[in-house]
Design a protein around this motif. Structure first.
Motif, short mmCIF file in Angstrom:
data_model
loop_
_atom_site.label_atom_id
_atom_site.label_comp_id
_atom_site.label_asym_id
_atom_site.label_seq_id
_atom_site.Cartn_x
_atom_site.Cartn_y
_atom_site.Cartn_z
N ALA A 192 1.08 -0.77 -0.78
CA ALA A 192 0.14 0.28 -0.26
C ALA A 192 1.00 1.20 0.19
O ALA A 192 2.08 1.39 0.20
CB ALA A 192 -0.22 -0.06 1.25
N THR B 251 -7.81 -1.08 -6.26
CA THR B 251 -8.61 -0.34 -5.72
C THR B 251 -9.56 -0.50 -5.21
O THR B 251 -10.30 -1.08 -5.88
CB THR B 251 -8.72 0.60 -6.65
OG1 THR B 251 -6.76 1.21 -6.95
CG2 THR B 251 -8.82 2.31 -5.63
N SER C 292 -14.89 3.13 -1.26
CA SER C 292 -16.08 2.09 0.44
C SER C 292 -17.67 2.69 -0.33
O SER C 292 -17.39 3.66 -1.67
CB SER C 292 -15.80 3.34 1.10
OG SER C 292 -15.44 4.58 1.19
N LYS D 191 3.93 2.25 2.55
CA LYS D 191 3.97 0.79 3.10
C LYS D 191 4.74 0.08 2.94
O LYS D 191 4.98 0.11 1.76
CB LYS D 191 2.67 0.00 4.07
CG LYS D 191 1.20 1.58 5.09
CD LYS D 191 0.57 0.37 4.87
CE LYS D 191 0.00 1.85 6.24
NZ LYS D 191 -1.78 0.22 6.34
N GLU E 147 -11.91 -5.03 0.83
CA GLU E 147 -12.39 -3.58 1.89
C GLU E 147 -11.28 -2.80 1.73
O GLU E 147 -10.25 -2.94 1.11
CB GLU E 147 -11.63 -3.67 3.23
CG GLU E 147 -12.62 -4.80 3.71
CD GLU E 147 -11.88 -6.11 4.99
OE1 GLU E 147 -10.70 -5.66 5.55
OE2 GLU E 147 -12.88 -6.53 5.62
N PRO E 148 -12.10 -1.37 1.79
CA PRO E 148 -10.64 -0.37 1.34
C PRO E 148 -9.18 -0.55 1.45
O PRO E 148 -8.10 -0.02 0.69
CB PRO E 148 -11.01 0.91 1.87
CG PRO E 148 -12.64 0.21 2.33
CD PRO E 148 -12.45 -1.20 2.14
N GLU E 149 -8.43 -1.19 2.91
CA GLU E 149 -7.57 -1.14 3.07
C GLU E 149 -6.89 -2.27 2.44
O GLU E 149 -6.31 -2.49 2.84
CB GLU E 149 -7.94 -2.07 4.58
CG GLU E 149 -8.21 -0.60 5.99
CD GLU E 149 -10.17 -0.73 5.85
OE1 GLU E 149 -10.65 0.43 5.82
OE2 GLU E 149 -10.54 -1.82 5.16
N ASP E 150 -7.62 -3.14 1.64
CA ASP E 150 -7.10 -3.95 0.74
C ASP E 150 -6.48 -3.42 -0.58
O ASP E 150 -5.31 -4.03 -0.91
CB ASP E 150 -7.94 -5.44 0.10
CG ASP E 150 -8.62 -6.30 1.47
OD1 ASP E 150 -9.49 -6.06 1.21
OD2 ASP E 150 -7.70 -6.19 1.71
N THR E 151 -6.63 -1.95 -0.35
CA THR E 151 -5.96 -1.33 -1.84
C THR E 151 -4.22 -1.45 -1.95
O THR E 151 -4.13 -0.66 -0.58
CB THR E 151 -6.88 -0.13 -1.63
OG1 THR E 151 -8.04 0.17 -1.93
CG2 THR E 151 -6.00 1.07 -2.99
N SER F 8 -4.34 -12.39 8.65
CA SER F 8 -5.89 -10.90 8.50
C SER F 8 -6.08 -11.36 7.87
O SER F 8 -7.58 -10.55 7.66
CB SER F 8 -5.35 -10.03 8.85
OG SER F 8 -4.09 -9.46 7.28
#
Length: 119
Positions: free
Chosen positions: A40, A116, A119, A43, A86-90, A62
């Motif tokens: 990401a 991408t 949400s 990160k 989920e948006p966090e998987d972007t 996770s």
């Protein structure tokens, strides 16, 4: 050398699914483990899942239950089925392959495919 080409990324709404593919070419005869990692923005690159030529799998804790890795050895292709996104998987998702030749380890990366999740 081994070349890895990913496909299947794109834009999807939260709760949706995507299937990534990674095709290996070149000296594929000695590839053992193949896998997926993701990075990401801002990160580090993290493990998503790996699978050996015998079919043993390993997942990031996770992601268990939502992501499934599979492999077609005849096609030298590894897949990543991603559900309930989920948006966090972007992230940019990278394919990885590992081969050992006469005791020397070689590791290869694909160019990455963007996923991408909105949400």
């Amino acid at each position: 050398q081994v070349q890895l080409v990913e496909s299947g990324g794109g834009l999807v709404q939260a709760g949706g699914s995507l299937r990534l593919s990674c095709a290996a070419s070149g000296r594929t005869f000695s590839i053992n483990t193949m896998g997926w990692y993701r990075q990401a923005p801002g990160k580090q690159r993290d493990l998503v899942a790996t699978i050996t030529s015998a079919g043993s799998t390993n997942y990031a804790d996770s992601l268990k239950g939502r992501f499934t890795i599979s492999r077609d050895n005849a096609k030298n292709t590894v897949y990543l089925q991603m559900n309930s996104l989920e948006p966090e998987d972007t992230a940019v998702y990278y394919c990885n392959a590992d081969r050992v030749v006469f005791g020397t380890n070689f590791n290869y990366w694909g160019q990455g495919t963007q996923v991408t999740v909105s949400s």
